[in-house]
Design an enzyme around this catalytic site. Structure first.
Site, PDB file in Angstrom:
ATOM      1  N   SER A 124       0.888  -1.210   0.020  1.00 35.01           N
ATOM      2  CA  SER A 124       0.055   0.167   0.179  1.00 35.01           C
ATOM      3  C   SER A 124       0.837   1.294  -0.098  1.00 35.01           C
ATOM      4  O   SER A 124       1.950   1.223   0.763  1.00 35.01           O
ATOM      5  CB  SER A 124      -0.928  -0.037   1.250  1.00 35.01           C
ATOM      6  OG  SER A 124      -1.540   1.103   1.470  1.00 35.01           O
ATOM      7  N   TYR A 149      -1.701  -1.346  10.760  1.00 34.78           N
ATOM      8  CA  TYR A 149      -2.076  -1.750   9.554  1.00 34.78           C
ATOM      9  C   TYR A 149      -0.893  -1.459   8.574  1.00 34.78           C
ATOM     10  O   TYR A 149      -0.410  -2.459   7.729  1.00 34.78           O
ATOM     11  CB  TYR A 149      -3.381  -1.432   8.970  1.00 34.78           C
ATOM     12  CG  TYR A 149      -3.729  -1.428   7.309  1.00 34.78           C
ATOM     13  CD1 TYR A 149      -3.937  -2.765   6.846  1.00 34.78           C
ATOM     14  CD2 TYR A 149      -3.468  -0.415   6.597  1.00 34.78           C
ATOM     15  CE1 TYR A 149      -3.768  -2.753   5.634  1.00 34.78           C
ATOM     16  CE2 TYR A 149      -3.361  -0.613   5.164  1.00 34.78           C
ATOM     17  CZ  TYR A 149      -3.825  -1.795   4.610  1.00 34.78           C
ATOM     18  OH  TYR A 149      -3.939  -1.999   3.438  1.00 34.78           O
ATOM     19  N   LYS A 153       2.047  -3.953   6.447  1.00 35.18           N
ATOM     20  CA  LYS A 153       2.728  -3.867   5.142  1.00 35.18           C
ATOM     21  C   LYS A 153       4.036  -3.535   5.018  1.00 35.18           C
ATOM     22  O   LYS A 153       4.907  -4.223   4.357  1.00 35.18           O
ATOM     23  CB  LYS A 153       1.828  -2.899   4.241  1.00 35.18           C
ATOM     24  CG  LYS A 153       0.257  -2.873   4.221  1.00 35.18           C
ATOM     25  CD  LYS A 153       0.173  -4.317   3.296  1.00 35.18           C
ATOM     26  CE  LYS A 153      -1.517  -4.593   3.556  1.00 35.18           C
ATOM     27  NZ  LYS A 153      -1.632  -5.770   2.920  1.00 35.18           N
TER      28      LYS A 153
HETATM   29  P1  NAD Z   1     -10.919  -7.094   1.478  1.00 30.25           P
HETATM   30  O1  NAD Z   1     -11.224  -7.070   2.828  1.00 30.25           O
HETATM   31  O2  NAD Z   1     -12.150  -6.989   0.615  1.00 30.25           O
HETATM   32  O3  NAD Z   1     -10.088  -8.550   1.061  1.00 30.25           O
HETATM   33  C1  NAD Z   1      -9.232  -9.333   1.637  1.00 30.25           C
HETATM   34  C2  NAD Z   1      -9.848 -10.642   1.708  1.00 30.25           C
HETATM   35  O4  NAD Z   1      -8.957 -11.464   2.488  1.00 30.25           O
HETATM   36  C3  NAD Z   1     -11.164 -10.889   2.523  1.00 30.25           C
HETATM   37  O5  NAD Z   1     -12.131 -11.297   1.458  1.00 30.25           O
HETATM   38  C4  NAD Z   1     -11.142 -11.743   3.746  1.00 30.25           C
HETATM   39  O6  NAD Z   1     -12.282 -12.577   3.913  1.00 30.25           O
HETATM   40  C5  NAD Z   1      -9.660 -12.444   3.423  1.00 30.25           C
HETATM   41  N1  NAD Z   1      -8.965 -12.635   4.558  1.00 30.25           N
HETATM   42  C6  NAD Z   1      -8.419 -11.823   5.322  1.00 30.25           C
HETATM   43  N2  NAD Z   1      -7.718 -12.599   6.368  1.00 30.25           N
HETATM   44  C7  NAD Z   1      -7.776 -14.105   5.862  1.00 30.25           C
HETATM   45  C8  NAD Z   1      -7.075 -14.957   6.449  1.00 30.25           C
HETATM   46  N3  NAD Z   1      -6.345 -15.162   7.541  1.00 30.25           N
HETATM   47  N4  NAD Z   1      -7.304 -16.264   5.492  1.00 30.25           N
HETATM   48  C9  NAD Z   1      -7.853 -16.226   4.419  1.00 30.25           C
HETATM   49  N5  NAD Z   1      -8.429 -15.207   3.912  1.00 30.25           N
HETATM   50  C10 NAD Z   1      -8.371 -14.074   4.741  1.00 30.25           C
HETATM   51  O7  NAD Z   1      -9.760  -5.929   1.112  1.00 30.25           O
HETATM   52  P2  NAD Z   1      -9.250  -5.597  -0.315  1.00 30.25           P
HETATM   53  O8  NAD Z   1      -9.570  -4.176  -0.253  1.00 30.25           O
HETATM   54  O9  NAD Z   1      -9.678  -6.280  -1.307  1.00 30.25           O
HETATM   55  O10 NAD Z   1      -7.710  -5.796  -0.176  1.00 30.25           O
HETATM   56  C11 NAD Z   1      -7.018  -6.746  -0.439  1.00 30.25           C
HETATM   57  C12 NAD Z   1      -5.410  -6.648  -0.241  1.00 30.25           C
HETATM   58  O11 NAD Z   1      -4.990  -5.582  -0.670  1.00 30.25           O
HETATM   59  C13 NAD Z   1      -5.433  -6.326   1.391  1.00 30.25           C
HETATM   60  O12 NAD Z   1      -4.224  -7.082   1.664  1.00 30.25           O
HETATM   61  C14 NAD Z   1      -5.113  -4.829   1.512  1.00 30.25           C
HETATM   62  O13 NAD Z   1      -4.590  -4.690   2.829  1.00 30.25           O
HETATM   63  C15 NAD Z   1      -4.404  -4.537   0.315  1.00 30.25           C
HETATM   64  N6  NAD Z   1      -4.499  -3.146   0.162  1.00 30.25           N
HETATM   65  C16 NAD Z   1      -5.893  -2.603  -0.017  1.00 30.25           C
HETATM   66  C17 NAD Z   1      -6.255  -1.266  -0.265  1.00 30.25           C
HETATM   67  C18 NAD Z   1      -7.659  -0.859  -0.565  1.00 30.25           C
HETATM   68  O14 NAD Z   1      -7.816   0.251  -0.459  1.00 30.25           O
HETATM   69  N7  NAD Z   1      -8.927  -1.593  -0.541  1.00 30.25           N
HETATM   70  C19 NAD Z   1      -5.195  -0.344  -0.467  1.00 30.25           C
HETATM   71  C20 NAD Z   1      -3.985  -0.849  -0.276  1.00 30.25           C
HETATM   72  C21 NAD Z   1      -3.777  -2.316  -0.232  1.00 30.25           C
HETATM   73  C1  UD1 Z   2      -6.870   5.227   3.792  1.00 32.00           C
HETATM   74  C2  UD1 Z   2      -5.989   4.595   4.655  1.00 32.00           C
HETATM   75  C3  UD1 Z   2      -4.626   4.078   4.117  1.00 32.00           C
HETATM   76  C4  UD1 Z   2      -5.278   2.915   3.118  1.00 32.00           C
HETATM   77  C5  UD1 Z   2      -6.308   3.482   2.138  1.00 32.00           C
HETATM   78  C6  UD1 Z   2      -7.151   2.711   1.260  1.00 32.00           C
HETATM   79  C7  UD1 Z   2      -6.287   6.235   6.701  1.00 32.00           C
HETATM   80  C8  UD1 Z   2      -5.591   7.267   7.382  1.00 32.00           C
HETATM   81  N1  UD1 Z   2      -5.521   5.954   5.594  1.00 32.00           N
HETATM   82  O1  UD1 Z   2      -6.179   6.213   3.030  1.00 32.00           O
HETATM   83  O2  UD1 Z   2      -3.901   3.464   5.039  1.00 32.00           O
HETATM   84  O3  UD1 Z   2      -4.321   2.426   2.187  1.00 32.00           O
HETATM   85  O4  UD1 Z   2      -7.210   4.115   2.808  1.00 32.00           O
HETATM   86  O5  UD1 Z   2      -7.719   1.771   2.032  1.00 32.00           O
HETATM   87  O6  UD1 Z   2      -7.516   5.742   7.196  1.00 32.00           O
HETATM   88  N2  UD1 Z   2     -12.589  11.463   3.657  1.00 32.00           N
HETATM   89  C9  UD1 Z   2     -13.420  12.389   3.989  1.00 32.00           C
HETATM   90  N3  UD1 Z   2     -14.587  11.685   4.468  1.00 32.00           N
HETATM   91  C10 UD1 Z   2     -14.909  10.430   4.697  1.00 32.00           C
HETATM   92  C11 UD1 Z   2     -13.768   9.529   4.003  1.00 32.00           C
HETATM   93  C12 UD1 Z   2     -12.739  10.168   3.646  1.00 32.00           C
HETATM   94  O7  UD1 Z   2     -13.326  13.617   3.864  1.00 32.00           O
HETATM   95  O8  UD1 Z   2     -15.927   9.937   5.225  1.00 32.00           O
HETATM   96  C13 UD1 Z   2     -11.451  11.982   2.898  1.00 32.00           C
HETATM   97  C14 UD1 Z   2     -10.063  11.692   3.708  1.00 32.00           C
HETATM   98  O9  UD1 Z   2      -9.779  12.475   4.717  1.00 32.00           O
HETATM   99  C15 UD1 Z   2      -9.091  11.728   2.478  1.00 32.00           C
HETATM  100  C16 UD1 Z   2      -9.731  11.204   1.227  1.00 32.00           C
HETATM  101  O10 UD1 Z   2     -11.246  11.481   1.702  1.00 32.00           O
HETATM  102  O11 UD1 Z   2      -8.730  13.105   2.244  1.00 32.00           O
HETATM  103  C17 UD1 Z   2      -9.549   9.655   0.975  1.00 32.00           C
HETATM  104  O12 UD1 Z   2      -9.901   9.014   2.406  1.00 32.00           O
HETATM  105  P1  UD1 Z   2      -9.837   7.362   2.362  1.00 32.00           P
HETATM  106  O13 UD1 Z   2     -10.913   6.806   1.423  1.00 32.00           O
HETATM  107  O14 UD1 Z   2     -10.192   6.921   3.820  1.00 32.00           O
HETATM  108  O15 UD1 Z   2      -8.397   6.983   1.922  1.00 32.00           O
HETATM  109  P2  UD1 Z   2      -6.977   7.440   2.754  1.00 32.00           P
HETATM  110  O16 UD1 Z   2      -7.246   8.281   3.905  1.00 32.00           O
HETATM  111  O17 UD1 Z   2      -6.366   8.058   1.412  1.00 32.00           O
END
Ligand code: NAD
Ligand code: UD1
Length: 338
Positions: A124, A149, A153
């Site tokens: 991330s 979290y 990572k």
């Molecule tokens: P998500 O929660 O939708 O998907 C994660 C999946 O992993 C879920 O389906 C959950 O049931 C499964 N899971 C969790 N722990 C497990 C375990 N111990 N064994 C088997 N399955 C397990 O999340 P996502 O948004 O799809 O994210 C996927 C990956 O990308 C994660 O590692 C997350 O940290 C990373 N990531 C997500 C974002 C984002 O904004 N969504 C941003 C950066 C990185």
């Molecule tokens: C968040 C996580 C980051 C993670 C990313 C993707 C935090 C501090 N960081 O990032 O670690 O990798 O999600 O899952 O939580 N905002 C509002 N109102 C809301 C929600 C968000 O104004 O109800 C604003 C936030 O202040 C920010 C932007 O929208 O400026 C995006 O927020 P968000 O979607 O939560 O993502 P990040 O904060 O970038």
């Protein structure tokens, strides 16, 4: 070539399964369904017309996971499984370290014992903390995470890097995602947050669908063009395609590769509200609230390395991201519960 996708029933994992199958890969999914619905698998099969081998297994279940590897004999693993809520990680650090770190240690141990040493890992932009410079390149300093979290990572990047250093047979790709939003064009799979969403786009779509009253904009006094926080939003389908392109970096001798997956474009919170209203015709009422603790002003990527080395570039603009997020939300007001 067969790919095992951990967390493949989740938001990014499910979209990646579609793109892998579209590209001709065989796919097996392991997910404990902690944060996903079993309905996802049927919907994936409806989209691609192909079957998905699904295992409801926790990656910390060494025996169960070994059986999956023996049965499926994957060539590579794309590892999404993990816990991902920033705020929750501050309240439950032990659970985050245990699931994310221990889960990955067991997964990689089973992998090496089964002779599969190819892994793509979901990292991330959070590893850059408050970024030292913008646009953020892969060389930007890291290790200033502000929550457990983020630290998982950062630590997992180090663990996977060390595995490769000790045993060059490991091919490791670390993908640093920026802010994934949107959904598959079919409107049948998408992001399904538990409870009140923490992230911006699911909050907006839930306001638009009438589940929440209004958006709370966290601060309008940042040093950005309109005072609200700026982020690099990327369509989840583009992100998913980035994983397919990254598979080429798992060829023998590829070693360790690290890429940002973002668009390189920053949008403020108010830009997103305006784009959403323009794309969907639905009004999003909002109020300005104080800043959210731990937020940064601005965060967007330089995606050049991925374009140069993987031939990957995000194709969808903000309008498509808003349209597709809205299609998913309006077709599934209760997510997968409908
Ligand atoms: P998500 O929660 O939708 O998907 C994660 C999946 O992993 C879920 O389906 C959950 O049931 C499964 N899971 C969790 N722990 C497990 C375990 N111990 N064994 C088997 N399955 C397990 O999340 P996502 O948004 O799809 O994210 C996927 C990956 O990308 C994660 O590692 C997350 O940290 C990373 N990531 C997500 C974002 C984002 O904004 N969504 C941003 C950066 C990185
Ligand atoms: C968040 C996580 C980051 C993670 C990313 C993707 C935090 C501090 N960081 O990032 O670690 O990798 O999600 O899952 O939580 N905002 C509002 N109102 C809301 C929600 C968000 O104004 O109800 C604003 C936030 O202040 C920010 C932007 O929208 O400026 C995006 O927020 P968000 O979607 O939560 O993502 P990040 O904060 O970038």
């Amino acid at each position: 070539m067969k790919i095992l996708v951990t967390g493949g029933a989740g938001f990014i994992g499910s979209h990646t399964v579609v793109e892998l199958q579209n590209a001709g890969y065989e796919v097996a999914v392991v997910d404990n369904l902690y944060n996903a619905s079993p309905k996802v698998i049927g919907r994936l099969e409806a989209i691609t017309g192909k079957t998905v081998s699904f295992y409801k297994v926790d990656i910390r279940d060494r025996e169960g996971l070994t059986k999956v590897f023996e049965q499926e004999k994957p060539d590579a693993v794309i590892h999404f499984a993990g816990l991902k809520a920033v705020g929750e990680s501050v309240r439950k650090p032990w659970e985050y370290y245990e699931n994310n770190i221990n889960g990955t240690l067991i997964l990689t141990d089973v992998m090496r014992k089964c002779g599969c040493k190819n892994i793509i890992f979901s990292s991330s932009a959070t590893v850059y903390g408050d970024p030292a410079f913008i646009p953020i390149t892969e060389e930007c300093p890291k290790g200033t995470c502000t929550n457990p979290y983020g630290w998982t990572k950062w630590m997992l990047e180090q663990i996977l890097t060390d595995l490769h250093t000790a045993d060059p047979e490991w091919n490791v790709v670390l993908l640093r995602y920026f802010n994934p939003i949107g959904a598959h064009k079919s409107g049948t799979i998408g992001e399904n947050p538990n409870g009140i969403p923490n992230n911006l786009m699911p909050y907006i779509t839930q306001v638009a669908v009438g589940k929440l009253e209004k958006l709370h904009v966290f601060g309008n006094d940042y040093n950005t063009h309109d005072g609200t926080g700026v982020r690099d939003y990327i369509h989840v389908v583009d992100l998913a395609k980035g994983h397919v392109c990254a598979l080429k970096k798992l060829e023998p001798g590829s070693g360790l590769s690290i890429y940002n997956l973002g668009t390189g474009v920053g949008y403020s919170v108010l830009d997103i509200v305006k784009s959403f209203e323009e794309a969907t015709g639905v009004k999003v009422p909002y109020v300005i609230d104080p800043r959210r603790a731990g937020d940064i002003a601005e965060c967007y990527s330089s995606p050049e390395k991925a374009e140069k080395e993987l031939g990957w570039k995000a194709e969808n603009g903000i309008r498509e991201m808003c349209e597709d997020a809205w299609r998913w939300q309006s077709m599934n007001p209760k997510g997968y519960e409908d």
